[in-house]
Write a protein that holds these residues in place. Structure first.
Motif, mmCIF file in Angstrom:
data_model
loop_
_atom_site.group_PDB
_atom_site.id
_atom_site.type_symbol
_atom_site.label_atom_id
_atom_site.label_comp_id
_atom_site.label_asym_id
_atom_site.label_seq_id
_atom_site.Cartn_x
_atom_site.Cartn_y
_atom_site.Cartn_z
ATOM 1 N N HIS A 155 1.689 12.304 -6.914
ATOM 2 C CA HIS A 155 1.754 10.068 -7.465
ATOM 3 C C HIS A 155 0.836 9.319 -7.245
ATOM 4 C CE1 HIS A 155 3.370 9.599 -3.370
ATOM 5 N NE2 HIS A 155 2.639 9.059 -3.376
ATOM 6 N N ASN A 156 -0.639 10.158 -6.960
ATOM 7 C CA ASN A 156 -1.594 9.598 -6.544
ATOM 8 C C ASN A 156 -2.268 8.718 -5.645
ATOM 9 O OD1 ASN A 156 -4.515 8.354 -7.149
ATOM 10 N ND2 ASN A 156 -3.687 7.516 -8.921
ATOM 11 N N PRO A 157 -1.274 9.032 -4.310
ATOM 12 C CA PRO A 157 -1.128 8.233 -3.376
ATOM 13 C C PRO A 157 -2.080 7.702 -2.778
ATOM 14 C CG PRO A 157 -0.598 10.003 -2.609
ATOM 15 C CD PRO A 157 -0.874 11.108 -4.047
ATOM 16 N N GLY A 158 -2.494 6.244 -1.956
ATOM 17 C CA GLY A 158 -3.679 6.019 -1.124
ATOM 18 C C GLY A 158 -4.517 5.106 -1.861
ATOM 19 N N ASN A 163 1.008 -0.907 0.177
ATOM 20 C CA ASN A 163 0.355 -0.396 -0.159
ATOM 21 C C ASN A 163 0.917 1.499 -0.230
ATOM 22 O OD1 ASN A 163 -0.202 -1.842 2.805
ATOM 23 N ND2 ASN A 163 0.452 0.817 2.842
ATOM 24 N N SER A 164 0.531 2.300 -0.429
ATOM 25 C CA SER A 164 1.142 3.508 0.159
ATOM 26 C C SER A 164 1.631 3.980 0.947
ATOM 27 C CB SER A 164 0.164 4.848 -0.539
ATOM 28 O OG SER A 164 -0.013 4.616 -2.082
ATOM 29 N N TRP A 165 2.663 4.930 1.628
ATOM 30 C CA TRP A 165 2.879 5.224 2.817
ATOM 31 C C TRP A 165 1.505 6.184 3.056
ATOM 32 C CZ3 TRP A 165 4.969 4.079 6.917
ATOM 33 C CH2 TRP A 165 5.413 4.835 7.617
ATOM 34 N N PRO A 166 1.165 5.729 4.470
ATOM 35 C CA PRO A 166 0.464 6.059 4.948
ATOM 36 C C PRO A 166 0.275 7.653 5.146
ATOM 37 C CG PRO A 166 -0.081 4.191 5.640
ATOM 38 C CD PRO A 166 1.593 4.491 5.136
ATOM 39 N N GLY A 167 1.766 8.161 5.823
ATOM 40 C CA GLY A 167 2.232 9.517 5.896
ATOM 41 C C GLY A 167 1.495 10.285 4.451
ATOM 42 N N ASP A 168 1.900 9.942 3.317
ATOM 43 C CA ASP A 168 1.973 10.760 2.522
ATOM 44 C C ASP A 168 -0.068 11.772 2.126
ATOM 45 O OD1 ASP A 168 3.837 10.204 1.151
ATOM 46 O OD2 ASP A 168 3.590 8.921 -0.040
ATOM 47 N N LEU A 169 -0.910 10.617 2.662
ATOM 48 C CA LEU A 169 -1.978 11.050 3.087
ATOM 49 C C LEU A 169 -1.909 11.646 4.492
ATOM 50 C CD1 LEU A 169 -4.666 8.307 1.148
ATOM 51 C CD2 LEU A 169 -3.457 10.754 0.165
ATOM 52 N N LEU A 170 -2.094 11.006 5.893
ATOM 53 C CA LEU A 170 -2.031 11.437 6.457
ATOM 54 C C LEU A 170 -1.655 12.582 7.498
ATOM 55 C CD1 LEU A 170 -2.086 7.720 8.680
ATOM 56 C CD2 LEU A 170 -4.031 9.204 7.805
ATOM 57 N N GLN A 171 0.126 13.138 6.598
ATOM 58 C CA GLN A 171 0.574 14.213 7.202
ATOM 59 C C GLN A 171 0.075 15.270 6.202
ATOM 60 O OE1 GLN A 171 4.955 12.001 7.272
ATOM 61 N NE2 GLN A 171 4.998 12.806 9.648
ATOM 62 N N ASP A 207 -2.129 -23.612 -6.215
ATOM 63 C CA ASP A 207 -2.522 -23.083 -7.505
ATOM 64 C C ASP A 207 -2.723 -21.734 -7.813
ATOM 65 O OD1 ASP A 207 -0.683 -25.129 -8.798
ATOM 66 O OD2 ASP A 207 -2.674 -26.575 -10.086
ATOM 67 N N HIS A 208 -3.686 -21.464 -6.806
ATOM 68 C CA HIS A 208 -4.552 -20.023 -6.575
ATOM 69 C C HIS A 208 -4.043 -18.644 -6.189
ATOM 70 C CE1 HIS A 208 -7.599 -23.617 -7.875
ATOM 71 N NE2 HIS A 208 -7.411 -22.801 -9.365
ATOM 72 N N LYS A 209 -4.589 -18.127 -6.661
ATOM 73 C CA LYS A 209 -4.174 -16.539 -6.378
ATOM 74 C C LYS A 209 -4.659 -16.278 -6.252
ATOM 75 C CE LYS A 209 -0.407 -12.889 -6.570
ATOM 76 N NZ LYS A 209 1.114 -12.913 -7.051
ATOM 77 N N LEU A 210 -5.740 -14.653 -5.270
ATOM 78 C CA LEU A 210 -6.428 -14.425 -5.239
ATOM 79 C C LEU A 210 -5.385 -12.372 -4.829
ATOM 80 C CD1 LEU A 210 -8.974 -13.223 -5.046
ATOM 81 C CD2 LEU A 210 -10.158 -13.910 -2.454
ATOM 82 N N ILE A 211 -6.298 -11.991 -5.731
ATOM 83 C CA ILE A 211 -5.782 -9.997 -5.251
ATOM 84 C C ILE A 211 -6.940 -9.162 -4.604
ATOM 85 C CG2 ILE A 211 -4.349 -8.262 -6.036
ATOM 86 C CD1 ILE A 211 -2.615 -10.131 -8.086
ATOM 87 N N VAL A 212 -6.841 -8.960 -4.173
ATOM 88 C CA VAL A 212 -7.900 -7.570 -3.460
ATOM 89 C C VAL A 212 -7.236 -6.562 -3.504
ATOM 90 C CG1 VAL A 212 -9.979 -7.122 -2.061
ATOM 91 C CG2 VAL A 212 -9.145 -9.597 -2.057
ATOM 92 N N SER A 213 -7.568 -5.758 -4.629
ATOM 93 C CA SER A 213 -7.554 -4.076 -4.965
ATOM 94 C C SER A 213 -7.839 -2.899 -4.072
ATOM 95 C CB SER A 213 -6.858 -3.625 -6.440
ATOM 96 O OG SER A 213 -5.665 -4.802 -7.002
ATOM 97 N N ALA A 214 -7.658 -2.131 -3.122
ATOM 98 C CA ALA A 214 -8.698 -1.228 -3.256
ATOM 99 C C ALA A 214 -8.244 0.438 -3.218
ATOM 100 C CB ALA A 214 -8.765 -0.715 -1.227
ATOM 101 N N LYS A 215 -9.245 1.093 -4.095
ATOM 102 C CA LYS A 215 -8.438 2.466 -4.386
ATOM 103 C C LYS A 215 -9.128 3.090 -4.585
ATOM 104 C CE LYS A 215 -5.429 5.368 -6.148
ATOM 105 N NZ LYS A 215 -4.181 6.043 -4.935
ATOM 106 N N HIS A 216 -9.682 4.009 -3.076
ATOM 107 C CA HIS A 216 -11.279 5.720 -2.519
ATOM 108 C C HIS A 216 -12.073 4.321 -2.211
ATOM 109 C CE1 HIS A 216 -7.944 7.851 -4.779
ATOM 110 N NE2 HIS A 216 -8.307 8.013 -5.928
ATOM 111 N N ASP A 217 -12.739 4.330 -2.914
ATOM 112 C CA ASP A 217 -14.024 3.562 -3.218
ATOM 113 C C ASP A 217 -14.347 2.538 -3.461
ATOM 114 O OD1 ASP A 217 -15.109 5.229 -4.628
ATOM 115 O OD2 ASP A 217 -16.506 5.668 -4.174
ATOM 116 N N VAL A 218 -13.164 2.033 -4.531
ATOM 117 C CA VAL A 218 -13.625 0.856 -5.455
ATOM 118 C C VAL A 218 -12.568 -0.104 -4.697
ATOM 119 C CG1 VAL A 218 -12.900 -0.089 -8.167
ATOM 120 C CG2 VAL A 218 -13.911 2.321 -7.480
ATOM 121 N N PHE A 219 -13.198 -1.475 -4.871
ATOM 122 C CA PHE A 219 -12.447 -2.912 -4.516
ATOM 123 C C PHE A 219 -12.428 -3.642 -6.065
ATOM 124 C CE2 PHE A 219 -13.852 -1.813 -0.604
ATOM 125 C CZ PHE A 219 -12.964 -2.111 0.441
#
Length: 507
Positions: free
Chosen positions: A415-418, A401-409, A428-440
């Motif tokens: 660079h579109n942080p968050g 994930n993005s460095w939280p300080g970029d937003l919290l500070q 054999d299986h891999k699941l990726i969960v990506s979260a950006k703003h309010d989109v999963f």
């Protein structure tokens, strides 16, 4: 978030080493350790593995002489400088969630706080158990661990990235402290670090064993290999990977970070060919210097009693999935090479067991007979190496994930942080969960059939139970590792609580 950080008491143990033929040696003798480490070298970039057309004759020798993990990974990171948390995990055998952020995200802390930590590192542990410890090359977690862990440091680069000609380095010994920075403008960085390692081996006359930590800054950009290696890779001859994309198909964390701005959008095949050509040249140039170190080890007469480990700190996309960098959890960015050679280690063997880079600490303990410290959180791969077990874990997670300080500070960044990613691998299986703003966004891949992660199965009803099982496994691993991510919250709730990261505003 950070618990049990104090160093534990360090036991000093004796053990019996078995020779290469499996017969006990006549006396108690500890093996030497040579750890070879590269920067941004992804899994598969060894010619002997026959996955990428890169020339690595010396790394090929290591693969032939040892045991290679074909499913070896980093856990990830919470800053775009993924190499820093990766190296902190390697040093401590701990998940980065349980390492002080002022060690792996030093840029966010006042100078007096940077690198402060009581965590036990593997050089410090082996030093306490009778090893002479030596380091050269990139050191990205501050000087405190270095001063505690190494008997001698030559040509150390204290930082994240730098030029490869004229790299500023420093020397250290407990008696003299740190030297003033110096540089050699006419030497490629890998040669500078190999010089230091060769010099140590040539001059080592002590009876006690040594541990060498040789950390190259290549093939990290700027990718400026010596011309003789660049000439070996004409860009027009480079094959673009099948998962090349002009842009990533959806918005993700740090998708405009520095690494991603090294080439314009949309990506073109011609530009990616040049990026890969330059990357391969850096790897081949560094392989040549690794060869010099291996030759010096042979000339010292210590090869047969030396454990050699080779790995990299993270992977790199270079056009795959429309990305250039490593700020994601796709295979190309979390996969790293991992090879073990030495006494009692099977030769020319490849194992499929899931392995983390930061398994190295407990594995070196297992291979040398030392007790594994209580502070270590990862697994000893020794049973797999010796053929006593097929695996030490049935699943593993990846995190970025993005460095939280970029937003919290309140930093104003372009660079579109968050945003963040969490992923789990099981079978054999891999699941990726990506979260950006309010989109999963969910992605499910069968890595056996689809190693390039192109065919998303998440909406296929035949895989509903697989998806649910992987989600449960991911939550289990989040809980076990101390990951602060909450999969039910936007951006996993990672930017809701500044106190969770224990950082202070530099101002």
């Amino acid at each position: 978030m950070v618990e049990n950080l104090k160093r534990i008491a360090i036991p000093v143990l004796a053990f019996t080493l078995f020779g290469c033929d499996g017969v006990k040696t006549s006396q108690v003798e500890k093996p030497n350790i040579l750890f070879l480490f590269t920067d941004d070298q992804r899994h598969g970039t060894i010619g002997e593995l026959q996955q990428e057309l890169v020339k690595t004759p010396n790394l090929d020798r290591l693969v032939q002489a040892g045991t290679t993990f074909t499913n070896s990974y980093i856990l990830g990171g919470a800053t775009a400088a993924v190499c820093s948390p990766s190296r902190a995990m390697l040093m401590t055998g701990r998940h980065y969630f349980n390492i002080e952020p002022n060690v792996y995200a030093q840029f966010a802390f006042p100078k007096e706080e940077q690198g402060k930590s009581d965590l036990l590192t593997f050089p410090e542990y082996f030093k306490a158990n009778g090893y002479t410890t030596f380091a050269t090359g990139k050191q990205h977690n501050g000087s405190i661990w270095l001063e505690r862990g190494f008997s001698q440091i030559k040509s150390a680069f204290l930082g994240g990235m730098t030029t490869h000609f004229g790299t500023k380095v420093q020397d250290y010994s407990p008696e003299t402290g740190w030297s003033e920075p110096y540089k050699q403008v006419d030497k490629f960085s890998s040669e500078v670090f190999a010089d230091a390692a060769v010099g140590f081996l040539a001059n080592y006359k002590q009876d006690n064993p040594f541990l060498m930590y040789v950390a190259f800054t290549a093939p990290h950009d700027p990718r400026t290999a010596p011309e003789e290696y660049q000439d070996q890779y004409p860009a027009e001859s480079i094959e673009v990977p099948d998962n090349f994309m002009p842009e990533h198909p959806f918005e993700i964390a740090d998708d405009k970070i520095r690494d991603e701005l090294l080439a314009p959008f949309p990506r073109t095949k011609e530009r990616i060919q040049q990026e890969i050509a330059d990357y391969y040249a850096m790897i081949t140039a560094t392989d040549a210097q690794i060869g010099r170190v291996l030759k010096a080890l042979e000339e010292s007469g210590k090869t047969e009693n030396t454990i050699i480990v080779f790995s990299g700190d993270n992977g790199l996309a270079l056009g795959q999935h429309g990305l250039l960098g490593k700020q994601n959890v796709y295979e190309h960015s979390v996969g790293v090479p991992l090879v073990f050679c030495g006494p009692n280690i099977p030769q020319n063997t490849r194992v499929e067991a899931l392995a983390y880079l930061h398994d190295v600490f407990p594995t070196l303990c297992g291979l040398t007979g030392l007790e594994i410290p209580e502070s270590v959180q990862t697994k000893d791969l020794t049973p797999v190496i010796k053929g006593e077990a097929e695996s030490v874990r049935s699943s593993m997670m990846y995190a970025y994930n993005s460095w939280p300080g970029d937003l919290l500070q309140g930093h104003s960044l372009k660079h579109n942080p968050g945003g963040g990613h969490r992923a789990v691998r099981k079978g054999d299986h891999k699941l990726i969960v990506s979260a950006k703003h309010d989109v999963f966004t969910y992605q499910l891949f069968n890595l056996k059939n689809d190693p390039l992660e192109l065919n998303n199965l998440v909406d296929d009803e035949k895989y509903t139970s697989v998806r649910e099982d992987l989600l449960q496994e991911l939550q289990k691993l989040i809980d076990e590792t101390g990951d602060p991510a909450d999969l039910s919250k936007n951006e996993f709730g990672l930017y809701d609580n500044p106190e969770a990261y224990n950082f202070k505003n530099k101002e």
